[in-house]
Write a protein that holds these residues in place. Sequence first.
Motif, PDB file in Angstrom:
ATOM      1  N   LEU A   1     -16.931  -8.271  -1.271  1.00 26.45           N
ATOM      2  CA  LEU A   1     -17.849  -8.392  -2.397  1.00 26.45           C
ATOM      3  C   LEU A   1     -17.553  -7.377  -3.502  1.00 26.45           C
ATOM      4  CD1 LEU A   1     -21.172  -9.181  -0.479  1.00 26.45           C
ATOM      5  CD2 LEU A   1     -19.515 -10.757  -1.505  1.00 26.45           C
ATOM      6  N   THR A   2     -17.012  -6.195  -3.098  1.00 27.79           N
ATOM      7  CA  THR A   2     -16.672  -5.183  -4.111  1.00 27.79           C
ATOM      8  C   THR A   2     -15.576  -5.709  -5.019  1.00 27.79           C
ATOM      9  OG1 THR A   2     -17.030  -3.638  -2.311  1.00 27.79           O
ATOM     10  CG2 THR A   2     -16.128  -2.729  -4.352  1.00 27.79           C
ATOM     11  N   LEU A   3     -14.570  -6.282  -4.390  1.00 23.80           N
ATOM     12  CA  LEU A   3     -13.454  -6.810  -5.161  1.00 23.80           C
ATOM     13  C   LEU A   3     -13.919  -7.971  -6.046  1.00 23.80           C
ATOM     14  CD1 LEU A   3     -10.412  -6.395  -5.473  1.00 23.80           C
ATOM     15  CD2 LEU A   3     -10.059  -8.164  -3.734  1.00 23.80           C
ATOM     16  N   GLU A   4     -14.801  -8.816  -5.480  1.00 22.54           N
ATOM     17  CA  GLU A   4     -15.320  -9.922  -6.285  1.00 22.54           C
ATOM     18  C   GLU A   4     -16.012  -9.402  -7.532  1.00 22.54           C
ATOM     19  OE1 GLU A   4     -17.660 -12.976  -4.383  1.00 22.54           O
ATOM     20  OE2 GLU A   4     -16.362 -12.996  -2.613  1.00 22.54           O
ATOM     21  N   ALA A   5     -16.793  -8.311  -7.349  1.00 20.92           N
ATOM     22  CA  ALA A   5     -17.519  -7.752  -8.493  1.00 20.92           C
ATOM     23  C   ALA A   5     -16.552  -7.191  -9.534  1.00 20.92           C
ATOM     24  CB  ALA A   5     -18.482  -6.667  -8.019  1.00 20.92           C
ATOM     25  N   GLU A   6     -15.460  -6.555  -9.081  1.00 18.89           N
ATOM     26  CA  GLU A   6     -14.483  -6.002 -10.029  1.00 18.89           C
ATOM     27  C   GLU A   6     -13.933  -7.109 -10.932  1.00 18.89           C
ATOM     28  OE1 GLU A   6     -11.524  -3.993  -7.708  1.00 18.89           O
ATOM     29  OE2 GLU A   6     -12.952  -2.482  -6.967  1.00 18.89           O
ATOM     30  N   PHE A   7     -13.603  -8.230 -10.285  1.00 16.70           N
ATOM     31  CA  PHE A   7     -13.041  -9.323 -11.065  1.00 16.70           C
ATOM     32  C   PHE A   7     -14.106  -9.993 -11.931  1.00 16.70           C
ATOM     33  CE2 PHE A   7      -9.399  -9.132  -8.153  1.00 16.70           C
ATOM     34  CZ  PHE A   7      -8.364  -9.357  -9.041  1.00 16.70           C
ATOM     35  N   GLU A   8     -15.231 -10.273 -11.291  1.00 16.20           N
ATOM     36  CA  GLU A   8     -16.186 -11.123 -11.991  1.00 16.20           C
ATOM     37  C   GLU A   8     -17.017 -10.384 -13.031  1.00 16.20           C
ATOM     38  OE1 GLU A   8     -18.005 -13.128  -8.632  1.00 16.20           O
ATOM     39  OE2 GLU A   8     -16.593 -14.781  -8.932  1.00 16.20           O
ATOM     40  N   ASN A   9     -17.210  -9.061 -12.822  1.00 16.49           N
ATOM     41  CA  ASN A   9     -18.036  -8.331 -13.787  1.00 16.49           C
ATOM     42  C   ASN A   9     -17.210  -7.617 -14.840  1.00 16.49           C
ATOM     43  OD1 ASN A   9     -20.050  -9.200 -12.164  1.00 16.49           O
ATOM     44  ND2 ASN A   9     -20.336  -7.229 -11.109  1.00 16.49           N
ATOM     45  N   ILE A  10     -15.931  -7.391 -14.550  1.00  8.05           N
ATOM     46  CA  ILE A  10     -15.135  -6.602 -15.502  1.00  8.05           C
ATOM     47  C   ILE A  10     -13.891  -7.343 -15.986  1.00  8.05           C
ATOM     48  CG2 ILE A  10     -13.751  -4.483 -15.753  1.00  8.05           C
ATOM     49  CD1 ILE A  10     -15.939  -3.198 -13.862  1.00  8.05           C
ATOM     50  N   ILE A  11     -13.062  -7.766 -15.067  1.00  4.74           N
ATOM     51  CA  ILE A  11     -11.758  -8.301 -15.486  1.00  4.74           C
ATOM     52  C   ILE A  11     -11.878  -9.667 -16.179  1.00  4.74           C
ATOM     53  CG2 ILE A  11      -9.493  -9.049 -14.632  1.00  4.74           C
ATOM     54  CD1 ILE A  11      -9.835  -6.792 -12.491  1.00  4.74           C
ATOM     55  N   TRP A  12     -12.614 -10.594 -15.565  1.00  5.57           N
ATOM     56  CA  TRP A  12     -12.700 -11.930 -16.197  1.00  5.57           C
ATOM     57  C   TRP A  12     -13.476 -11.906 -17.507  1.00  5.57           C
ATOM     58  CZ3 TRP A  12      -8.711 -12.953 -13.961  1.00  5.57           C
ATOM     59  CH2 TRP A  12      -8.533 -13.172 -12.602  1.00  5.57           C
ATOM     60  N   PRO A  13     -14.537 -11.093 -17.615  1.00  2.00           N
ATOM     61  CA  PRO A  13     -15.195 -11.037 -18.938  1.00  2.00           C
ATOM     62  C   PRO A  13     -14.247 -10.559 -20.040  1.00  2.00           C
ATOM     63  CG  PRO A  13     -16.667 -10.163 -17.280  1.00  2.00           C
ATOM     64  CD  PRO A  13     -15.349 -10.409 -16.596  1.00  2.00           C
ATOM     65  N   ILE A  14     -13.348  -9.596 -19.708  1.00  2.62           N
ATOM     66  CA  ILE A  14     -12.376  -9.144 -20.726  1.00  2.62           C
ATOM     67  C   ILE A  14     -11.409 -10.286 -21.046  1.00  2.62           C
ATOM     68  CG2 ILE A  14     -10.496  -7.520 -21.202  1.00  2.62           C
ATOM     69  CD1 ILE A  14     -12.026  -5.436 -19.570  1.00  2.62           C
ATOM     70  N   LYS A  15     -11.000 -10.999 -19.998  1.00  6.54           N
ATOM     71  CA  LYS A  15     -10.066 -12.111 -20.206  1.00  6.54           C
ATOM     72  C   LYS A  15     -10.691 -13.176 -21.113  1.00  6.54           C
ATOM     73  CE  LYS A  15      -7.073 -15.383 -17.848  1.00  6.54           C
ATOM     74  NZ  LYS A  15      -6.716 -16.130 -16.666  1.00  6.54           N
ATOM     75  N   ASP A  16     -11.988 -13.428 -20.892  1.00  3.14           N
ATOM     76  CA  ASP A  16     -12.681 -14.423 -21.714  1.00  3.14           C
ATOM     77  C   ASP A  16     -12.659 -14.018 -23.187  1.00  3.14           C
ATOM     78  OD1 ASP A  16     -13.210 -15.885 -19.478  1.00  3.14           O
ATOM     79  OD2 ASP A  16     -15.285 -15.186 -19.241  1.00  3.14           O
ATOM     80  N   GLN A  17     -12.914 -12.699 -23.437  1.00  2.00           N
ATOM     81  CA  GLN A  17     -12.913 -12.202 -24.818  1.00  2.00           C
ATOM     82  C   GLN A  17     -11.529 -12.353 -25.438  1.00  2.00           C
ATOM     83  OE1 GLN A  17     -15.277 -11.172 -26.882  1.00  2.00           O
ATOM     84  NE2 GLN A  17     -16.836 -11.661 -25.342  1.00  2.00           N
ATOM     85  N   LEU A  18     -10.538 -12.073 -24.616  1.00  2.00           N
ATOM     86  CA  LEU A  18      -9.153 -12.157 -25.061  1.00  2.00           C
ATOM     87  C   LEU A  18      -8.830 -13.579 -25.504  1.00  2.00           C
ATOM     88  CD1 LEU A  18      -6.726 -10.293 -25.098  1.00  2.00           C
ATOM     89  CD2 LEU A  18      -6.166 -11.069 -22.800  1.00  2.00           C
ATOM     90  N   LYS A  19      -9.316 -14.513 -24.731  1.00  2.00           N
ATOM     91  CA  LYS A  19      -9.047 -15.917 -25.035  1.00  2.00           C
ATOM     92  C   LYS A  19      -9.708 -16.306 -26.364  1.00  2.00           C
ATOM     93  CE  LYS A  19      -8.943 -20.531 -23.056  1.00  2.00           C
ATOM     94  NZ  LYS A  19      -9.164 -21.098 -24.381  1.00  2.00           N
ATOM     95  N   ILE A  20     -10.916 -15.790 -26.548  1.00  2.00           N
ATOM     96  CA  ILE A  20     -11.609 -16.090 -27.808  1.00  2.00           C
ATOM     97  C   ILE A  20     -10.801 -15.552 -28.990  1.00  2.00           C
ATOM     98  CG2 ILE A  20     -13.682 -15.523 -29.176  1.00  2.00           C
ATOM     99  CD1 ILE A  20     -15.231 -15.530 -26.478  1.00  2.00           C
ATOM    100  N   LEU A  21     -10.256 -14.323 -28.815  1.00  2.00           N
ATOM    101  CA  LEU A  21      -9.472 -13.719 -29.895  1.00  2.00           C
ATOM    102  C   LEU A  21      -8.210 -14.510 -30.195  1.00  2.00           C
ATOM    103  CD1 LEU A  21      -9.666  -9.854 -29.281  1.00  2.00           C
ATOM    104  CD2 LEU A  21     -10.733 -11.190 -31.100  1.00  2.00           C
ATOM    105  N   VAL A  22      -7.516 -14.920 -29.148  1.00  2.00           N
ATOM    106  CA  VAL A  22      -6.262 -15.652 -29.355  1.00  2.00           C
ATOM    107  C   VAL A  22      -6.549 -17.009 -29.996  1.00  2.00           C
ATOM    108  CG1 VAL A  22      -4.283 -16.720 -28.203  1.00  2.00           C
ATOM    109  CG2 VAL A  22      -5.046 -14.451 -27.524  1.00  2.00           C
ATOM    110  N   ASP A  23      -7.638 -17.633 -29.554  1.00  2.00           N
ATOM    111  CA  ASP A  23      -8.007 -18.916 -30.148  1.00  2.00           C
ATOM    112  C   ASP A  23      -8.312 -18.749 -31.637  1.00  2.00           C
ATOM    113  OD1 ASP A  23      -7.670 -20.186 -27.804  1.00  2.00           O
ATOM    114  OD2 ASP A  23      -9.809 -20.374 -27.311  1.00  2.00           O
ATOM    115  N   LYS A  24      -9.025 -17.644 -31.922  1.00  2.00           N
ATOM    116  CA  LYS A  24      -9.361 -17.357 -33.317  1.00  2.00           C
ATOM    117  C   LYS A  24      -8.076 -17.150 -34.120  1.00  2.00           C
ATOM    118  CE  LYS A  24     -12.126 -13.850 -35.670  1.00  2.00           C
ATOM    119  NZ  LYS A  24     -12.760 -12.549 -35.375  1.00  2.00           N
ATOM    120  N   GLY A  25      -7.162 -16.373 -33.511  1.00  2.00           N
ATOM    121  CA  GLY A  25      -5.882 -16.103 -34.149  1.00  2.00           C
ATOM    122  C   GLY A  25      -5.107 -17.376 -34.415  1.00  2.00           C
TER     123      GLY A  25
END
Length: 1021
Positions: free
Chosen positions: A890-914
């Motif tokens: 569950l710790t690892l799940e939280a690392e991915f789901e609360n931190i890494i994937w939210p950053i990835k989502d933002q990144l995707k929004i930026l690239v799409d905007k670009g």
Amino acid sequence: MKLLCEGVNGVAKRLNFQLYVGKHYYSTKQKKNSVEDNDDLSHKYSLSLKLPSTEFPNRSSQELIQNKLIPQCSTNLYDWNSGKEVDSIKDLFILHDGPPYANGNLHIGHALNKILKDMVNRFQLINGKKIFYKPGWDCHGLPIELKALEKLNSSTKRKDLDPVKIRKLGKEHALQAVNLQSEDFKSWAIMGDFMNPYKTLDNTYVVTQLKMFKKMFDNGLIHRQKKPVYWGCENSTALAEGELEYNENHKSTAAYIKFQMVNFKLADVDVEITGNTSALIWTSTPWTIVSNKAISINENLTYSILKSQQHGYLIVAEDLISNCAKFDGTIKDTKIRFLGKQLVGSTYSNPFTNEALPIISGSHVTNTAGTGLVHTAPGHGHDDYLVCLENGIKPYSPVDNYGRYTEKVPDSCRDLIKKKVLGEGNELMINKLQTLNMLFHLDRNYIHSYPYDWRSKKPIIIRSTPQWFINVEKIKKITTELLNSRVKFFPERGSKRLISFIKNRNEWCISRQRSWGVPIPVIYDKNTDEAILTDDLLDKIINVVEKDSPNKWFDPNSSIIEWLPESLQDKADHLVRGTDTMDVWFDSGTSWNIIEQYLVENNFIQDANARGYLADIYLEGSDQHRGWFQSSILTKMATTKAASLPETDLHIESSSSTFDNIVLPYNKIITHGFTLDEKGNKMSKSLGNIISPDSIIYGDKKAKLPAIGVDGLRLWVAQSDYSNDVNVGSTILKRVGENLKKIRITLRFLLGNLNDFNGEEVSYENLSFLDKFTLSKLSNLSLASKENFENFSYSKIIRELNNHMNVNLSSIYFDISKDCLYADGTSSHRRRSIQTVLVAIFKTYISILSPILPVLTQEAWNHAPDFITNGTASPFMKNWYQLPLEFRDLTLEAEFENIIWPIKDQLKILVDKGSRIDKAIKNTLETKVYITTQNQNSNTLNVLNKHREHLADYFLTSKLCINDNVPKDKSDYNYESKFTVGEDEVTVNVLRNENFKCPRCWKFQSLEEDSLCHRCSELVE
Ligand SMILES: [Zn+2]
């Protein structure tokens, strides 16, 4: 380049791997046909890529499905299952099949029912149980008899027909339907003992049923009596409550009718009444007035006397004065009041018979409608019958099988003879009432709820005839108590429904005046019509049927002497066999004997008795609360020893130990709703909205239905919330078809990428964080699915699997792993780690999908490598695959789901905007990413540092820097976003990557144009 891209996409499409292969890879296998002349560098290096490759096709032919895959996953599998040795009843699972009616074609409701049952069975099988599933058919009864009669000369009257002939045709018709339906069931990949189904027409079945009748007789629960029963005039037979349908808008002619008082003594009331006094009654069946034998009043109601200029004095209940006065402007209230009990004992005159008849007390009389005085015809009403029974008044019903008045009408009514009581007869009766000046008021448009025969769709009548009954009253208390305490219902509301049906039932009329059925084994005295029913007679009859067949009972050439025990042989001359048959619900209700016999044969009956039930599950449509669920438990209870106890002992509290030993037919009851079209309408020929199982499997252009195959039909069932009514139509089925395609592509991607794997898995400790995260999510899916299977929540399983497939596999794990899978070498540790995870995904998906989509998983299994199948012919032989629980992190799940994937989502929004603004960059691989955290010591930063070396891969970018200075050069491309992750504020900058695109893997990691990146150059050399 543009050309190549199109070529690549084209190839990917043809492979149908496009979902997972991605835009920039293509198959080496297909290359020659598509991009042969292209000498682009990418093409040159593509030969060194490890693209997915498998023989598992995009789609399979109907021929392969019906001739190979279905036999493999059904017949062969059930044979293997049947050969299993089982030590304990705990390893055995029994779903008892409610027998469909052996008449006509199967419809979509049958598919829903049988596929649900199959999913229940298959889940148990893949969990190591041995299953016992014997399909059944309900073969007797009126609809089949009518089919048989159609074949006979239509001018021949039914009564002239030979029952032996009817039975022969009935049997032929039923067996033909059984064969056709059986083939259809098998074509839906239903697994069961189709070689040896049970049929209610089988001789052994009939013999067992007759033995059940005898047990009930021994328990004192069988009796014959003349009683009003629901009667269908069209088919001239008694009807059970379950065979009635209520028409809420039935129109009757209702009448207020005066009966002149003869001896009107009003005890304790000191009033003088001069002139004619009448009791005013109200009825919606004027045709029954000829059979009037009493008027019932309620002792505790207050009654009054009204005075009308035209009608004289009228007795009505005080509360209903206005109800009656509104029809006659001359009415005045005399203000005389008295209690009902003061009326009891008075008499009135029935002018049709010239009898003086009594006013009697009846608790069923109320002050809510009519006049408070109730016309009582014991031959034509249930309450009437009971209240007359208490007062020693016999039922009288001068109406024949076809609903016509008989010779037994009073002399004054001979013109009624042969007239239909629901037609001309009723009108004649109203005329008579008018002539006799008995009508106070007539309402030609009385709309109310009235029972109809569910087969003929015609209104029924209530008519008194000698019939055979099971006394339900005696066993219903203990039955409902046991249902309440020992049976589990899915959905739960079914419990209340079944219990209330049984609570409202006192008797079960089991005799029918038909030929196609199991005979009621009774002998009658030709002269007196007296019924003879004894133990030795029943034994003898059962014995003859066992040696010969029930047909013999109806055969005029079989002499009565053959059927009589010694004790009755001297009376043979004036004895005759009965012609009634049993209600078909009695037939199917006793089918639990099939399970009992199986348990006896396999030495499990004592264990079954100890656990208190025979079958684990009964699963049928919710209409079976009033049908099969009820007849099954009633026949079971009526044949237990406990049923012979005095009535006062028959409930749990009084002697619980006796009832611990009662074995119920089922442990769990699952019900499903009906199938409706997409707009929620019932399917019918007239609406033209019928969808057959075949039109789902093979498609129907006219109805715009896609061909989605057997698995499509099954997936539609699984994804439906069957606890309510289920919709089906082209929009829903198209979605199901797309979902099925996605599942197939997923399995194909897994097999394609395992094609060069040798099965040497990487140990858990040596897997990457992303692998471990993926296994953790997979483990969650597997556990949740298992729980949902145990609760029969199939739609939840499909929903969660789709979500897992789309998010965790398609968008995350597969997308990120493709680069390594295709571009790394076979010896790469990272690649073998991913393949290790792919094996776990394949095994888990196969376990979850096999009960639902057995054809698809069988086909995938046929193409799976040996290190997965271990040479087994079916996934069911390998049992349910469950990842070790410690893989859940569950710790690892939280690392991915609360931190890494939210950053990835933002990144995707930026690239799409670009890509929208600065058309140059469309792919994240062309970028480099800078992440800056505001806090230098946050959990967010710790997690990012922990995953630092993988982040570029997670984000599908070519370079990633954490807390480095974002270069402030003249870059024309720099998109920035600030947002909160966890408790930290994070800034992300996306810049153009200054490196060059590697022509092999397309990552922007080459130092010179048109040269390979470091990884690729090492590999290619
Ligand atoms: Zn490369």
